[in-house]
Design an enzyme around this catalytic site. Structure first.
Site, PDB file in Angstrom:
ATOM      1  N   CYS A 238       0.836  -1.202   0.000  1.00  0.00           N
ATOM      2  CA  CYS A 238       0.000   0.000   0.000  1.00  0.00           C
ATOM      3  C   CYS A 238       0.874   1.256   0.000  1.00  0.00           C
ATOM      4  CB  CYS A 238      -0.929  -0.015   1.209  1.00  0.00           C
ATOM      5  SG  CYS A 238      -2.131   1.335   1.228  1.00  0.00           S
ATOM      6  N   CYS A 239       1.903   1.275   0.848  1.00  0.00           N
ATOM      7  CA  CYS A 239       2.816   2.422   0.893  1.00  0.00           C
ATOM      8  C   CYS A 239       3.580   2.566  -0.420  1.00  0.00           C
ATOM      9  CB  CYS A 239       3.804   2.264   2.046  1.00  0.00           C
ATOM     10  SG  CYS A 239       3.105   2.520   3.691  1.00  0.00           S
ATOM     11  N   CYS A 319      -1.436   8.218   7.110  1.00  0.00           N
ATOM     12  CA  CYS A 319      -2.761   7.802   6.643  1.00  0.00           C
ATOM     13  C   CYS A 319      -3.589   7.284   7.820  1.00  0.00           C
ATOM     14  CB  CYS A 319      -2.615   6.714   5.587  1.00  0.00           C
ATOM     15  SG  CYS A 319      -1.735   7.237   4.100  1.00  0.00           S
ATOM     16  N   CYS A 322      -3.383   3.554   9.294  1.00  0.00           N
ATOM     17  CA  CYS A 322      -2.128   3.095   9.893  1.00  0.00           C
ATOM     18  C   CYS A 322      -1.584   4.056  10.940  1.00  0.00           C
ATOM     19  CB  CYS A 322      -1.086   2.864   8.795  1.00  0.00           C
ATOM     20  SG  CYS A 322      -1.603   1.691   7.528  1.00  0.00           S
ATOM     21  N   CYS A 345       7.468   4.067   5.857  1.00  0.00           N
ATOM     22  CA  CYS A 345       6.654   3.821   4.677  1.00  0.00           C
ATOM     23  C   CYS A 345       7.504   3.428   3.478  1.00  0.00           C
ATOM     24  CB  CYS A 345       5.805   5.042   4.334  1.00  0.00           C
ATOM     25  SG  CYS A 345       6.770   6.496   3.855  1.00  0.00           S
TER      26      CYS A 345
END
Length: 357
Positions: A238-239, A319, A322, A345
């Protein structure tokens, strides 16, 4: 160039003396005083330049009718000193000599013209530049660190900001130094609403004129995270999708990135340098050596707006999926990816363009 009281010892010649006579006299003299008969007489400058170009290395002094406005021209022509009447104020001379530090043409002095400086800097690789800046400003205050970086001719610099808990301090320093610096904000699509509001507030308050929203590639996002829930199954992926790859693309046109990282934030940042190189790009971390107390003191002194979530215990804000509040006594980044074996990240770990899958 020195400012001397009269009378300076040495062979004295009026600037009206023919060049061949001046050269002959200089050949047997260690010190030569050229006397100007009028402010507008440029022959003394020509004589000085020619003597220097032809290799004469003795002491050259200007005397007579010269003005402080001519100080820099005298120096660049090759004069070592100016003879001043007793009691004459040295202040105007010193101010004129200090007023400019950039030259655009080569002359008899050792000043390097701007175009040569730019060419030399362009040949510096990031490692060399980082080493030089570290030697010059590695222990300097953050504002001076920024000034040193901005002073490098031709260096294209952007800043990276999350507009998070402590972002205001770095952005305030940038705004005071160069408010038109491009500021890259990774718009992941997963930010707290408070962060987006704070970004607008801080941008307007500080007068930042070039805040750029950096978004994930739409095609990659549709393929890899169509439901916007990749963070549940693979936080690293995702990062990578929402931060690492977009930043690599957005920062490709810049030579250097300014970040707000500090050593105290986490154990993984304790060895952070003020100037470092990551994937061939200079990273500038002006606040690396500042403590949490110094950050707070600066924010208070400058009356900087606070991120709305700080008062709720969020000391490092990314975000929303997280990020969690921090318990008392924990380091500032312990609320990031809580319960997961992940501390960064990826944008500060290297690998500027990580594969999408």
């Amino acid at each position: 160039m020195r400012l001397l009281e009269p009378t300076v010892p040495g062979l004295r010649l009026p600037v009206s003396t023919p060049l061949d006579e001046v050269e002959a006299a200089a050949g047997s003299a260690d010190s030569l005083v050229l006397e100007f008969g009028a402010f507008r007489d440029g022959r003394g400058f020509s004589l000085a330049s020619i003597l220097r170009e032809r290799g004469w290395t003795g002491r050259l002094v200007a005397a007579g009718h010269v003005l402080p406005d001519q100080a820099r021209h005298l120096k660049r022509s090759g004069f070592d000193a100016v003879e001043r009447p007793a009691g004459d104020d040295a202040g105007p001379w010193e101010r004129m000599l200090a007023a400019f530090d950039v030259a655009y043409q080569p002359a008899a002095d050792e000043t390097v013209p701007a175009w040569r400086r730019r060419a030399a800097e362009a040949r510096h690789d990031p490692e060399t530049l980082a080493a030089r800046l570290s030697a010059e400003a590695g222990e300097a205050e953050p504002l001076d660190v920024l000034r040193a970086a901005f002073a490098v001719p031709g260096l294209k610099i952007a800043a990276l900001s999350s507009f998070g808990a402590e972002a205001a301090v770095l952005l305030d320093l940038i705004a005071r130094t160069r408010p038109d610096t491009p500021v890259l904000f990774l718009e992941t699509g997963q930010h707290f609403l408070q962060t987006l509001q704070y970004r607008r507030t801080l941008t307007e308050r500080l007068g930042l004129t070039d805040v750029r929203l950096v978004v994930p590639d739409a095609g990659e996002r549709a393929d890899l995270d169509p439901k916007d829930d990749l963070w549940r199954s693979d936080a690293d992926a995702c990062c990578n999708l929402r931060k690492v790859r977009p930043l690599a693309r957005a920062s490709a046109g810049f030579d250097a990135l300014i970040t707000g990282r500090k050593r105290y934030q986490a154990g993984t940042r304790q060895a952070l340098e003020v100037f470092e190189v990551l994937d061939g790009q200079l990273r500038i971390n002006p606040l690396a050596g500042w403590s949490a107390e110094q950050i707070e003191d600066h924010a208070v002194a400058r009356d900087l707006p606070r991120h709305p979530l700080v008062s709720q215990g969020y000391l490092s804000i990314g975000c929303w999926p997280c990020t969690s509040a921090v318990a008392e006594g924990q380091d500032a980044r312990s609320g990031r990816w809580s319960g997961v074996d992940k501390t960064e990240c990826g944008i500060h770990l290297g690998g500027r363009l990580v594969p999408a899958v």
